[in-house]
Every structure is written in C-alpha cells, then in structure tokens.
Design a protein around this motif. Structure first.
Motif, PDB file in Angstrom:
ATOM      1  N   VAL A  41       0.822  -1.228   0.000  1.00 40.49           N
ATOM      2  CA  VAL A  41       0.000   0.000   0.000  1.00 40.49           C
ATOM      3  C   VAL A  41       0.851   1.272   0.000  1.00 40.49           C
ATOM      4  CG1 VAL A  41      -1.950  -1.069   1.198  1.00 40.49           C
ATOM      5  CG2 VAL A  41      -0.167   0.079   2.522  1.00 40.49           C
ATOM      6  N   ALA A 118       0.065   6.302   4.021  1.00 42.06           N
ATOM      7  CA  ALA A 118      -0.130   4.881   4.349  1.00 42.06           C
ATOM      8  C   ALA A 118       0.266   4.632   5.793  1.00 42.06           C
ATOM      9  CB  ALA A 118       0.706   4.000   3.421  1.00 42.06           C
ATOM     10  N   SER A 147      -7.028   9.463   0.204  1.00 41.14           N
ATOM     11  CA  SER A 147      -6.648   8.391  -0.731  1.00 41.14           C
ATOM     12  C   SER A 147      -5.708   7.368  -0.075  1.00 41.14           C
ATOM     13  CB  SER A 147      -5.942   9.002  -1.941  1.00 41.14           C
ATOM     14  OG  SER A 147      -4.764   9.663  -1.477  1.00 41.14           O
ATOM     15  N   ALA A 149      -4.133   4.408   2.648  1.00 37.96           N
ATOM     16  CA  ALA A 149      -4.483   3.012   2.937  1.00 37.96           C
ATOM     17  C   ALA A 149      -3.775   2.546   4.197  1.00 37.96           C
ATOM     18  CB  ALA A 149      -4.096   2.125   1.760  1.00 37.96           C
ATOM     19  N   THR A 151      -2.658  -1.090   6.287  1.00 40.34           N
ATOM     20  CA  THR A 151      -2.557  -2.564   6.263  1.00 40.34           C
ATOM     21  C   THR A 151      -2.122  -3.069   7.622  1.00 40.34           C
ATOM     22  OG1 THR A 151      -0.294  -2.382   5.426  1.00 40.34           O
ATOM     23  CG2 THR A 151      -1.949  -3.252   3.903  1.00 40.34           C
ATOM     24  N   PHE A 175     -13.573   1.097   8.309  1.00 42.87           N
ATOM     25  CA  PHE A 175     -13.187   1.382   6.922  1.00 42.87           C
ATOM     26  C   PHE A 175     -14.285   0.948   5.962  1.00 42.87           C
ATOM     27  CE2 PHE A 175      -9.226   1.129   9.216  1.00 42.87           C
ATOM     28  CZ  PHE A 175      -8.497   2.190   8.708  1.00 42.87           C
ATOM     29  N   GLU A 177     -13.711  -0.059   2.908  1.00 37.33           N
ATOM     30  CA  GLU A 177     -13.231  -1.230   2.154  1.00 37.33           C
ATOM     31  C   GLU A 177     -12.192  -1.976   2.986  1.00 37.33           C
ATOM     32  OE1 GLU A 177     -12.017  -1.314  -2.291  1.00 37.33           O
ATOM     33  OE2 GLU A 177     -10.161  -1.098  -1.169  1.00 37.33           O
ATOM     34  N   CYS A 196      -7.015  -1.866   4.082  1.00 35.17           N
ATOM     35  CA  CYS A 196      -8.215  -1.081   4.418  1.00 35.17           C
ATOM     36  C   CYS A 196      -8.124   0.306   3.803  1.00 35.17           C
ATOM     37  CB  CYS A 196      -8.328  -0.926   5.930  1.00 35.17           C
ATOM     38  SG  CYS A 196      -8.150  -2.480   6.824  1.00 35.17           S
ATOM     39  N   ARG A 197      -9.237   0.748   3.202  1.00 32.45           N
ATOM     40  CA  ARG A 197      -9.257   2.091   2.593  1.00 32.45           C
ATOM     41  C   ARG A 197     -10.529   2.831   2.981  1.00 32.45           C
ATOM     42  NH1 ARG A 197      -6.789  -0.912  -1.545  1.00 32.45           N
ATOM     43  NH2 ARG A 197      -4.683  -0.156  -1.959  1.00 32.45           N
ATOM     44  N   ARG A 198     -10.496   4.149   2.833  1.00 33.52           N
ATOM     45  CA  ARG A 198     -11.620   5.049   3.099  1.00 33.52           C
ATOM     46  C   ARG A 198     -12.152   4.895   4.536  1.00 33.52           C
ATOM     47  NH1 ARG A 198     -12.440   2.840  -1.835  1.00 33.52           N
ATOM     48  NH2 ARG A 198     -14.173   1.568  -1.162  1.00 33.52           N
TER      49      ARG A 198
END
Ligand SMILES: C[S@@+](CC[C@H](N)C(=O)[O-])C[C@H]1O[C@@H](n2cnc3c(N)ncnc32)[C@H](O)[C@@H]1O
Length: 202
Positions: A41, A118, A147, A149, A151, A175, A177, A196-198
């Motif tokens: 990420v 990140a 934007s 991410a 992990t 999150f 996603e 994991c995003r957003r």
C-alpha cells in the motif's frame, strides 16, 4: 522461517519477545515476504509520508523503504524502548518515535505530520482490549489522507481467537473497504494481510 534477520536484529527481537510477551506478541521478526505484502500500500510514485506501527527491529521498515520514492518521510512508532533504540541505531533512515500507537495523533503532531499516505501495522491486536483496538483504529482513520491506505496482519494461528475476530469486525466498522490478502506462507507463523481504505471513523 524468517531466516534473513541480521543476528543483532534477531537477538534484540528475541530478548524483547521473551521479556515482554504480552507486548511483542510474536515468536520471530516478520519475513521479507510478509514485509512486501504489507507494504504494497506504500505509494511507489512521488514523495509520500508513511508511518509504521509496532516496527520492532525493522524488517517491515526495510520493505517500506524499498518502495518509497525519493523525498518521502518514513516514520515508525515502537513502544518497546530497547527495540526503538535498536531501530534508531540500525535504521537511521527511519524517523523512530518511541511511543504508544494509541497516541498516534499526538505523536505525528510532534513530528510535524498532519496527514499520512499509508499506515502499516504489525501490532499484536489480539493482545489488546477492544477499547484499545478502537482507539488505535480511530487514530489511524484521522491520520490517513482520503486516498490513503492502512494494512495490518493477523497470524493464521490467531484467526480463530476472539481478539482477531473482534479486530475484523472493528476494521469493517472503521473502513469502507477491507480486503484480505494472502495467506503469506513464508512467515513464521504464516499470516493474512488486511488492506483497508476510506476510513469511516474520523
Ligand atoms: C508482532 S511484533 C512485530 C515487530 C516487527 N514489526 C516485525 O514485523 O517483526 C509487534 C511489535 O509491536 C510493538 N508494540 C506493541 N504494542 C504497541 C503499541 N501500543 N504501540 C507501538 N508499538 C507496539 C511491540 O513492541 C513489537 O515490536
């Protein structure tokens, strides 16, 4: 097996792992394969800011560094004083912060960082009470750029445990996603990475 750790890294890790089992939560440093999976990420194009939570002796820091573009900032939060000192000595290119990931906002502010691209974690989630998991995830959500991410890893051996189940539920609440990647078999023990995003929790 994670055979590639330098002898001094391994010694420092094992000393901490034996003395502070309830803080370290692993039997060996991460392998390069796990490091690569977790740091996928990290933006490879253009300068970015990346923070690692629970850096230990730095095997994942190496993988993060391998992806980072020139002009980037690489920070690491590590709670164990011995490992933080070792990291400063052996990996001076990491901005090591000795502290608790639960205080992420304050620690980043102290380093003059207000947004990160990140967050990479190998924290021992299953050792944390729920409230602590939530506090850390909220801090990650607030620190991440839109934007960005996050992990983190869970060992296959821990997957059935209540703490790991609780973490999965918390990730899904925190999150928009959450993807599971792996397993990464070339690690002791093998693990899966969550990407994991957003963030929803801000
Ligand atoms: C499973 S080990 C991983 C170490 C290293 N990143 C690796 O992959 O080999 C977990 C690390 O998280 C650190 N740690 C545990 N709780 C922490 C916390 N609340 N804040 C920061 N670091 C923490 C431990 O001291 C240990 O170095």
């Amino acid at each position: 097996m994670n055979k590639t750790a330098a002898p001094a890294d391994l010694r420092t890790f094992l000393t901490a792992a034996v003395r502070r089992q309830r803080v370290v939560g692993a039997i060996a440093p991460s392998s390069p394969a796990l490091g690569r999976a977790l740091s996928a990420v990290v933006p490879a194009l253009g300068p970015s800011v990346v923070v690692e939570l629970g850096a230990g002796t730095g095997p994942v820091s190496e993988a993060i560094r391998a992806r980072l573009a020139p002009g980037s900032r690489q920070l690491a939060v590590e709670i164990d004083p011995g490992m933080a000192a070792h990291l400063r000595r052996t990996k001076p290119w990491v901005e090591t912060i000795e502290g608790d990931a639960a205080d992420l906002g304050e620690l980043l502010a102290g380093a003059g960082v207000d947004r990160v691209d990140a967050v990479v974690s190998t924290l021992p989630w299953s050792l944390f009470p729920g409230e602590r998991q939530e506090r850390i995830l909220a801090g990650v959500g607030r620190a991440l750029a839109p934007s960005g991410a996050f992990t983190t890893v869970t060992y296959l051996s821990a997957l059935p445990l209540a703490g790991a189940r609780a973490l999965r539920l918390r990730l899904r609440s925190a999150f928009d996603e959450v993807l599971t990647t792996g397993p990464v078999w070339r690690n002791l023990p093998p693990g899966v990475a969550y990407v994991c995003r957003r963030p929803i929790v801000r």
